[in-house]
Design a protein around this motif. Structure first.
Motif, PDB file in Angstrom:
ATOM      1  N   ARG A 114       0.822  -1.216   0.000  1.00 23.19           N
ATOM      2  CA  ARG A 114       0.000   0.000   0.000  1.00 23.19           C
ATOM      3  C   ARG A 114       0.854   1.263   0.000  1.00 23.19           C
ATOM      4  NH1 ARG A 114      -5.566  -1.433   3.243  1.00 23.19           N
ATOM      5  NH2 ARG A 114      -5.501  -3.668   2.821  1.00 23.19           N
ATOM      6  N   ASP A 115       2.065   1.153   0.527  1.00 22.61           N
ATOM      7  CA  ASP A 115       2.972   2.301   0.512  1.00 22.61           C
ATOM      8  C   ASP A 115       3.317   2.727  -0.908  1.00 22.61           C
ATOM      9  OD1 ASP A 115       3.021   2.323   3.268  1.00 22.61           O
ATOM     10  OD2 ASP A 115       4.861   1.137   3.421  1.00 22.61           O
ATOM     11  N   ASN A 116       3.187   1.811  -1.850  1.00 24.24           N
ATOM     12  CA  ASN A 116       3.537   2.096  -3.250  1.00 24.24           C
ATOM     13  C   ASN A 116       2.368   2.642  -4.061  1.00 24.24           C
ATOM     14  OD1 ASN A 116       5.220  -0.935  -2.803  1.00 24.24           O
ATOM     15  ND2 ASN A 116       6.310   0.995  -3.083  1.00 24.24           N
ATOM     16  N   ILE A 117       1.173   2.635  -3.485  1.00 23.58           N
ATOM     17  CA  ILE A 117       0.005   3.123  -4.222  1.00 23.58           C
ATOM     18  C   ILE A 117      -0.015   4.653  -4.191  1.00 23.58           C
ATOM     19  CG2 ILE A 117      -2.511   3.100  -4.408  1.00 23.58           C
ATOM     20  CD1 ILE A 117      -2.561   0.455  -2.987  1.00 23.58           C
ATOM     21  N   PRO A 118      -0.010   5.317  -5.346  1.00 22.33           N
ATOM     22  CA  PRO A 118      -0.046   6.782  -5.375  1.00 22.33           C
ATOM     23  C   PRO A 118      -1.316   7.319  -4.708  1.00 22.33           C
ATOM     24  CG  PRO A 118       0.542   5.887  -7.522  1.00 22.33           C
ATOM     25  CD  PRO A 118       0.087   4.731  -6.689  1.00 22.33           C
ATOM     26  N   ASP A 119      -1.216   8.492  -4.101  1.00 19.84           N
ATOM     27  CA  ASP A 119      -2.363   9.097  -3.414  1.00 19.84           C
ATOM     28  C   ASP A 119      -3.531   9.303  -4.368  1.00 19.84           C
ATOM     29  OD1 ASP A 119      -1.064   9.166  -0.998  1.00 19.84           O
ATOM     30  OD2 ASP A 119      -0.352  11.226  -1.234  1.00 19.84           O
ATOM     31  N   GLN A 120      -3.248   9.680  -5.611  1.00 21.35           N
ATOM     32  CA  GLN A 120      -4.341   9.934  -6.554  1.00 21.35           C
ATOM     33  C   GLN A 120      -5.127   8.666  -6.869  1.00 21.35           C
ATOM     34  OE1 GLN A 120      -1.102  10.543  -7.153  1.00 21.35           O
ATOM     35  NE2 GLN A 120      -0.507  10.105  -9.281  1.00 21.35           N
ATOM     36  N   VAL A 121      -4.433   7.513  -6.843  1.00 19.64           N
ATOM     37  CA  VAL A 121      -5.127   6.234  -7.060  1.00 19.64           C
ATOM     38  C   VAL A 121      -6.033   5.925  -5.874  1.00 19.64           C
ATOM     39  CG1 VAL A 121      -4.826   3.736  -7.323  1.00 19.64           C
ATOM     40  CG2 VAL A 121      -3.315   5.311  -8.544  1.00 19.64           C
ATOM     41  N   LYS A 122      -5.538   6.146  -4.669  1.00 24.18           N
ATOM     42  CA  LYS A 122      -6.349   5.925  -3.460  1.00 24.18           C
ATOM     43  C   LYS A 122      -7.575   6.834  -3.463  1.00 24.18           C
ATOM     44  CE  LYS A 122      -2.386   4.597  -0.593  1.00 24.18           C
ATOM     45  NZ  LYS A 122      -1.553   4.962   0.577  1.00 24.18           N
ATOM     46  N   GLN A 123      -7.369   8.101  -3.838  1.00 25.02           N
ATOM     47  CA  GLN A 123      -8.475   9.053  -3.873  1.00 25.02           C
ATOM     48  C   GLN A 123      -9.499   8.669  -4.933  1.00 25.02           C
ATOM     49  OE1 GLN A 123      -6.338  12.699  -4.514  1.00 25.02           O
ATOM     50  NE2 GLN A 123      -5.441  12.684  -2.455  1.00 25.02           N
ATOM     51  N   TYR A 124      -9.015   8.199  -6.075  1.00 26.40           N
ATOM     52  CA  TYR A 124      -9.904   7.769  -7.157  1.00 26.40           C
ATOM     53  C   TYR A 124     -10.756   6.578  -6.714  1.00 26.40           C
ATOM     54  CZ  TYR A 124     -11.296   5.604 -11.588  1.00 26.40           C
ATOM     55  OH  TYR A 124     -12.014   5.026 -12.612  1.00 26.40           O
ATOM     56  N   GLU A 125     -10.112   5.584  -6.105  1.00 26.72           N
ATOM     57  CA  GLU A 125     -10.840   4.401  -5.647  1.00 26.72           C
ATOM     58  C   GLU A 125     -11.835   4.764  -4.551  1.00 26.72           C
ATOM     59  OE1 GLU A 125     -10.822   1.521  -6.959  1.00 26.72           O
ATOM     60  OE2 GLU A 125      -9.074   1.631  -8.277  1.00 26.72           O
ATOM     61  N   GLU A 126     -11.456   5.698  -3.676  1.00 25.15           N
ATOM     62  CA  GLU A 126     -12.357   6.133  -2.603  1.00 25.15           C
ATOM     63  C   GLU A 126     -13.584   6.826  -3.176  1.00 25.15           C
ATOM     64  OE1 GLU A 126     -12.113   8.505   1.660  1.00 25.15           O
ATOM     65  OE2 GLU A 126     -10.651   8.961   0.089  1.00 25.15           O
ATOM     66  N   ALA A 127     -13.372   7.664  -4.186  1.00 20.16           N
ATOM     67  CA  ALA A 127     -14.483   8.379  -4.821  1.00 20.16           C
ATOM     68  C   ALA A 127     -15.452   7.404  -5.482  1.00 20.16           C
ATOM     69  CB  ALA A 127     -13.939   9.368  -5.844  1.00 20.16           C
ATOM     70  N   ILE A 128     -14.923   6.372  -6.120  1.00 20.20           N
ATOM     71  CA  ILE A 128     -15.779   5.361  -6.756  1.00 20.20           C
ATOM     72  C   ILE A 128     -16.662   4.684  -5.717  1.00 20.20           C
ATOM     73  CG2 ILE A 128     -15.749   3.078  -7.843  1.00 20.20           C
ATOM     74  CD1 ILE A 128     -13.397   3.972  -9.514  1.00 20.20           C
ATOM     75  N   GLU A 129     -16.059   4.290  -4.590  1.00 19.52           N
ATOM     76  CA  GLU A 129     -16.821   3.596  -3.548  1.00 19.52           C
ATOM     77  C   GLU A 129     -17.881   4.509  -2.937  1.00 19.52           C
ATOM     78  OE1 GLU A 129     -16.685   0.526  -3.251  1.00 19.52           O
ATOM     79  OE2 GLU A 129     -14.822   0.089  -4.296  1.00 19.52           O
ATOM     80  N   LEU A 130     -17.525   5.776  -2.668  1.00 16.07           N
ATOM     81  CA  LEU A 130     -18.469   6.716  -2.038  1.00 16.07           C
ATOM     82  C   LEU A 130     -19.663   7.019  -2.931  1.00 16.07           C
ATOM     83  CD1 LEU A 130     -16.083   9.274  -0.301  1.00 16.07           C
ATOM     84  CD2 LEU A 130     -17.853   7.901   0.825  1.00 16.07           C
ATOM     85  N   ASN A 131     -19.455   6.954  -4.235  1.00 13.63           N
ATOM     86  CA  ASN A 131     -20.513   7.337  -5.169  1.00 13.63           C
ATOM     87  C   ASN A 131     -21.251   6.158  -5.797  1.00 13.63           C
ATOM     88  OD1 ASN A 131     -20.347  10.406  -5.412  1.00 13.63           O
ATOM     89  ND2 ASN A 131     -18.208   9.812  -5.630  1.00 13.63           N
ATOM     90  N   LYS A 132     -21.068   4.975  -5.255  1.00 17.42           N
ATOM     91  CA  LYS A 132     -21.804   3.828  -5.784  1.00 17.42           C
ATOM     92  C   LYS A 132     -23.290   3.973  -5.484  1.00 17.42           C
ATOM     93  CE  LYS A 132     -18.274   0.291  -6.301  1.00 17.42           C
ATOM     94  NZ  LYS A 132     -17.754  -1.016  -5.848  1.00 17.42           N
ATOM     95  N   GLU A 133     -24.087   3.530  -6.427  1.00 18.84           N
ATOM     96  CA  GLU A 133     -25.530   3.769  -6.373  1.00 18.84           C
ATOM     97  C   GLU A 133     -26.177   3.175  -5.126  1.00 18.84           C
ATOM     98  OE1 GLU A 133     -29.338   2.771  -9.234  1.00 18.84           O
ATOM     99  OE2 GLU A 133     -27.373   3.034 -10.136  1.00 18.84           O
ATOM    100  N   ASP A 134     -25.705   2.014  -4.661  1.00 14.17           N
ATOM    101  CA  ASP A 134     -26.354   1.366  -3.524  1.00 14.17           C
ATOM    102  C   ASP A 134     -26.126   2.107  -2.203  1.00 14.17           C
ATOM    103  OD1 ASP A 134     -23.638   0.695  -3.480  1.00 14.17           O
ATOM    104  OD2 ASP A 134     -24.021  -1.187  -2.418  1.00 14.17           O
ATOM    105  N   LEU A 135     -25.237   3.111  -2.206  1.00 15.76           N
ATOM    106  CA  LEU A 135     -24.982   3.875  -0.986  1.00 15.76           C
ATOM    107  C   LEU A 135     -25.649   5.251  -1.001  1.00 15.76           C
ATOM    108  CD1 LEU A 135     -21.162   3.192  -0.343  1.00 15.76           C
ATOM    109  CD2 LEU A 135     -23.136   1.932   0.524  1.00 15.76           C
ATOM    110  N   SER A 136     -26.202   5.629  -2.127  1.00 13.07           N
ATOM    111  CA  SER A 136     -26.693   6.999  -2.306  1.00 13.07           C
ATOM    112  C   SER A 136     -27.785   7.393  -1.319  1.00 13.07           C
ATOM    113  CB  SER A 136     -27.198   7.188  -3.737  1.00 13.07           C
ATOM    114  OG  SER A 136     -28.250   6.274  -4.010  1.00 13.07           O
TER     115      SER A 136
END
Length: 220
Positions: A114-136
């Motif tokens: 996880r130390d090798n994962i760029p911050d922008q990738v983490k932020q992108y994946e977080e945004a996808i999860e937060l905006n999934k339809e089943d959580l809206s």
């Protein structure tokens, strides 16, 4: 009454753990001859010793390759240790082979840890999860909690050291490496890897070329 520890018991434990004879004997004595408990105790001891070595410099090692049957998938991995002596040991070389095979088998893996994962990738994946339809329709605090759990699972899928070892599913690659640190007495690090899949990216390039041709025809 303490069970007598036989040579056969010691050999069996050593073959299963790779630990030294003295350590195997002590572990069996402490567990009253119970192989399963002795294995667990040796693993805990090995991980504790390994953790103490994690900050030591590792600049030797080797680059290992793996070509999957059919020659459609290939892997290169750099595995580091502290000395050339350990790099020549069969256990270290087998570890490198196993890790290369693991990378070939885990197509979702893109980073060592996880130390090798760029911050922008983490932020992108977080945004996808937060905006999934089943959580809206859920409250923000519940949505955040669920998204955090899903994000953790997603990042785990991307990281090599978090994967269960394909040859020994009850341990992770991280634990496998630490077992070898304890066994060989040196710090060991997976530095980097590259996976090659036959034809990967060619379709995209072909599509781009087709689009360019279509644009040229349209604007003539």
């Amino acid at each position: 009454m303490q069970k007598k520890i036989s040579t056969e018991n010691i050999k069996e434990l050593r073959s299963k753990t790779g630990a030294g004879i003295t350590d195997c004997k002590k572990a069996l004595e402490a567990s009253n001859g119970r192989i399963d408990i002795a294995i667990e105790n040796l693993r805990k001891k090995g991980l504790a010793l390994a953790n103490k070595k994690l900050d030591r410099l590792a600049v030797e090692g080797l680059v290992e390759s793996y070509i999957h049957s059919g020659s459609r998938i290939g892997v290169l991995v750099e595995l580091n240790c502290e000395t050339d002596f350990v790099a020549r040991q069969s256990q270290f070389q087998q570890l490198a082979k196993d890790i290369a095979m693991q990378i070939a088998a885990c197509h979702s893996v893109q980073y060592v840890s996880r130390d090798n994962i760029p911050d922008q990738v983490k932020q992108y994946e977080e945004a996808i999860e937060l905006n999934k339809e089943d959580l809206s329709s859920k409250p923000l605090d519940i949505r955040s909690k669920i998204a955090k759990g899903r994000l953790d699972k997603r990042l785990k899928e991307l990281c090599l050291i978090d994967q269960n070892f394909i040859k020994q599913n009850e341990i992770t690659i991280d634990e496998l490496v630490k077992q070898h640190i304890a066994l060989l007495g040196e710090n060991i690090k997976i530095r980097r890897f590259e996976r090659f899949i036959l034809g990967e990216g060619l379709q995209t390039k072909n599509n781009n070329f087709k689009n360019e041709v279509n644009n040229m025809i349209t604007h003539q």
